[in-house]
Design an enzyme around this catalytic site. Structure first.
Site, PDB file in Angstrom:
ATOM      1  N   CYS A 147       0.844  -1.191   0.000  1.00  0.00           N
ATOM      2  CA  CYS A 147       0.000   0.000   0.000  1.00  0.00           C
ATOM      3  C   CYS A 147       0.879   1.240   0.000  1.00  0.00           C
ATOM      4  O   CYS A 147       1.907   1.297   0.688  1.00  0.00           O
ATOM      5  CB  CYS A 147      -0.905   0.003   1.240  1.00  0.00           C
ATOM      6  SG  CYS A 147      -2.015   1.439   1.302  1.00  0.00           S
TER       7      CYS A 147
ATOM      8  N   HIS B 150     -10.113   1.480   1.618  1.00  0.00           N
ATOM      9  CA  HIS B 150      -9.556   2.716   2.199  1.00  0.00           C
ATOM     10  C   HIS B 150     -10.671   3.683   2.607  1.00  0.00           C
ATOM     11  O   HIS B 150     -10.536   4.425   3.583  1.00  0.00           O
ATOM     12  CB  HIS B 150      -8.640   3.430   1.193  1.00  0.00           C
ATOM     13  CG  HIS B 150      -7.227   2.945   1.190  1.00  0.00           C
ATOM     14  ND1 HIS B 150      -6.419   2.972   2.297  1.00  0.00           N
ATOM     15  CD2 HIS B 150      -6.469   2.427   0.185  1.00  0.00           C
ATOM     16  CE1 HIS B 150      -5.213   2.490   1.984  1.00  0.00           C
ATOM     17  NE2 HIS B 150      -5.219   2.145   0.709  1.00  0.00           N
TER      18      HIS B 150
ATOM     19  N   HIS C 108      -9.340  -2.947  -2.884  1.00  0.00           N
ATOM     20  CA  HIS C 108      -8.309  -2.337  -2.030  1.00  0.00           C
ATOM     21  C   HIS C 108      -8.633  -0.853  -1.809  1.00  0.00           C
ATOM     22  O   HIS C 108      -8.527  -0.337  -0.692  1.00  0.00           O
ATOM     23  CB  HIS C 108      -6.935  -2.512  -2.686  1.00  0.00           C
ATOM     24  CG  HIS C 108      -5.805  -1.875  -1.938  1.00  0.00           C
ATOM     25  ND1 HIS C 108      -4.833  -2.592  -1.276  1.00  0.00           N
ATOM     26  CD2 HIS C 108      -5.480  -0.571  -1.754  1.00  0.00           C
ATOM     27  CE1 HIS C 108      -3.967  -1.755  -0.710  1.00  0.00           C
ATOM     28  NE2 HIS C 108      -4.341  -0.525  -0.983  1.00  0.00           N
ATOM     29  N   GLU C 109      -9.036  -0.170  -2.887  1.00  0.00           N
ATOM     30  CA  GLU C 109      -9.322   1.283  -2.770  1.00  0.00           C
ATOM     31  C   GLU C 109     -10.605   1.545  -1.999  1.00  0.00           C
ATOM     32  O   GLU C 109     -10.651   2.460  -1.165  1.00  0.00           O
ATOM     33  CB  GLU C 109      -9.395   1.924  -4.162  1.00  0.00           C
ATOM     34  CG  GLU C 109      -8.131   1.788  -5.017  1.00  0.00           C
ATOM     35  CD  GLU C 109      -6.845   2.099  -4.273  1.00  0.00           C
ATOM     36  OE1 GLU C 109      -5.819   1.463  -4.581  1.00  0.00           O
ATOM     37  OE2 GLU C 109      -6.861   2.954  -3.352  1.00  0.00           O
TER      38      GLU C 109
HETATM   39  C1  LIG Z   1       1.652  -0.196  -3.129  1.00  0.00           C
HETATM   40  C2  LIG Z   1       2.143  -0.400  -4.543  1.00  0.00           C
HETATM   41  C3  LIG Z   1       3.169  -1.506  -4.569  1.00  0.00           C
HETATM   42  C4  LIG Z   1       2.756   0.893  -5.039  1.00  0.00           C
HETATM   43  C5  LIG Z   1       0.957  -0.829  -5.433  1.00  0.00           C
HETATM   44  N1  LIG Z   1       1.410  -0.993  -6.802  1.00  0.00           N
HETATM   45  C6  LIG Z   1       1.391  -2.239  -7.288  1.00  0.00           C
HETATM   46  O1  LIG Z   1       0.947  -3.183  -6.640  1.00  0.00           O
HETATM   47  N2  LIG Z   1       1.936  -2.519  -8.495  1.00  0.00           N
HETATM   48  C7  LIG Z   1       1.752  -1.886  -9.655  1.00  0.00           C
HETATM   49  C8  LIG Z   1       2.067  -0.533  -9.833  1.00  0.00           C
HETATM   50  C9  LIG Z   1       1.839   0.025 -11.078  1.00  0.00           C
HETATM   51  F1  LIG Z   1       2.076   1.300 -11.280  1.00  0.00           F
HETATM   52  C10 LIG Z   1       1.365  -0.730 -12.120  1.00  0.00           C
HETATM   53  C11 LIG Z   1       1.071  -2.056 -11.883  1.00  0.00           C
HETATM   54  F2  LIG Z   1       0.558  -2.769 -12.883  1.00  0.00           F
HETATM   55  C12 LIG Z   1       1.272  -2.647 -10.677  1.00  0.00           C
HETATM   56  C13 LIG Z   1      -0.192   0.157  -5.427  1.00  0.00           C
HETATM   57  O2  LIG Z   1      -0.135   1.130  -6.170  1.00  0.00           O
HETATM   58  N3  LIG Z   1      -1.255  -0.090  -4.610  1.00  0.00           N
HETATM   59  C14 LIG Z   1      -2.273   0.930  -4.574  1.00  0.00           C
HETATM   60  C15 LIG Z   1      -2.539   1.478  -3.178  1.00  0.00           C
HETATM   61  O3  LIG Z   1      -1.741   1.377  -2.256  1.00  0.00           O
HETATM   62  N4  LIG Z   1      -3.720   2.040  -3.078  1.00  0.00           N
HETATM   63  O4  LIG Z   1      -4.147   2.534  -1.910  1.00  0.00           O
HETATM   64  C16 LIG Z   1      -1.473  -1.310  -3.820  1.00  0.00           C
HETATM   65  C17 LIG Z   1      -2.044  -2.432  -4.692  1.00  0.00           C
HETATM   66  C18 LIG Z   1      -2.184  -3.707  -3.854  1.00  0.00           C
HETATM   67  C19 LIG Z   1      -3.365  -4.434  -4.414  1.00  0.00           C
HETATM   68  C20 LIG Z   1      -4.137  -3.478  -5.234  1.00  0.00           C
HETATM   69  C21 LIG Z   1      -3.451  -2.156  -5.221  1.00  0.00           C
HETATM   70 ZN   LIG Z   2      -3.567   1.300  -0.340  1.00  0.00          ZN
END
Ligand SMILES: CC(C)(C)[C@H](NC(=O)Nc1cc(F)cc(F)c1)C(=O)N(CC(=O)NO)CC1CCCC1
Ligand SMILES: [Zn+2]
Length: 185
Positions: A112, A159, A155-156
């Site tokens: 996250c 939040h 996930h969003e």
């Molecule tokens: C926490 C982080 C590792 C930065 C995660 N990114 C991710 O999982 N990989 C990723 C990033 C890209 F840009 C393009 C791609 F295809 C894959 C993420 O953005 N989140 C979003 C977040 O924290 N929202 O609050 C966490 C993910 C975990 C499961 C769904 C979202």
């Molecule tokens: Zn998150």
């Protein structure tokens, strides 16, 4: 532009509050917020901009993560190289109206943008969901999602309810999950 130090981290009470429903028409500030959150995701997925401003590549960002307790989240799930995104939307007042019995989890577990430490373990979610939400212009939408885009939206939306991904991990056996769960690679 939103940078990493604008993102609230675990421990900030705003991440544990149920966010306020947005009212329409959205204020200019709230419209601007949505665009700024989407701009963060776009910037963070551009290797040059991400490197220049030290942005973590993000696929989703919810308003509480930028300190605003409002039911709004930006999602940008990239498609294959040189292809359009799989899912790009600013979700206002999103509600999951139906969810599959089928459980799914990311094989690698989750992270996250608001949680700086790695927390290993499967995060059980639903493989398919139907979401009702409003666009920033107040249009009502209803969409069905599955696999990775569905995981990101769950996930969003978590939040917006003050839930963080690790709340779902089995503390005793983090790598235990239903035998028939779909593991998404
Ligand atoms: C926490 C982080 C590792 C930065 C995660 N990114 C991710 O999982 N990989 C990723 C990033 C890209 F840009 C393009 C791609 F295809 C894959 C993420 O953005 N989140 C979003 C977040 O924290 N929202 O609050 C966490 C993910 C975990 C499961 C769904 C979202
Ligand atoms: Zn998150």
């Amino acid at each position: 532009m939103i940078k990493m130090n604008d993102i609230t981290r675990d421990g900030n009470p705003v991440l544990r509050k149920r966010a306020e429903k947005a009212t329409f028409p959205l204020s200019a500030d709230h419209k601007e917020l949505g665009n700024k959150m989407m701009e963060y995701l776009i910037n963070s997925q551009d290797p040059e901009i991400a490197e220049k401003y030290k942005l973590r590549a993000g696929v989703g960002l919810a308003a509480p993560q930028v300190g605003v307790s409002l039911q709004m989240a930006a999602v940008l799930v990239p498609g294959a190289k040189d292809k359009p995104p799989l899912f790009k939307e600013i979700l206002v007042n999103p509600v999951i109206v139906s969810e599959s019995v089928q459980i799914a989890a990311l094989e690698e577990g989750e992270g996250c943008l608001s949680v700086d430490k790695e927390i290993p373990g499967y995060v059980p979610r639903h493989d398919r969901i139907t979401i009702k939400y409003q666009t920033v212009d107040g249009e009502n939408k209803k969409i069905r999602l599955k696999d990775y885009p569905a995981i990101v939206c769950q996930h969003e939306i978590d939040h917006l309810k003050g839930t963080l991904f690790y709340d779902h991990i089995n503390q005793k056996e983090p790598l235990k999950i239903d035998d028939d769960a779909v593991l998404i690679g």
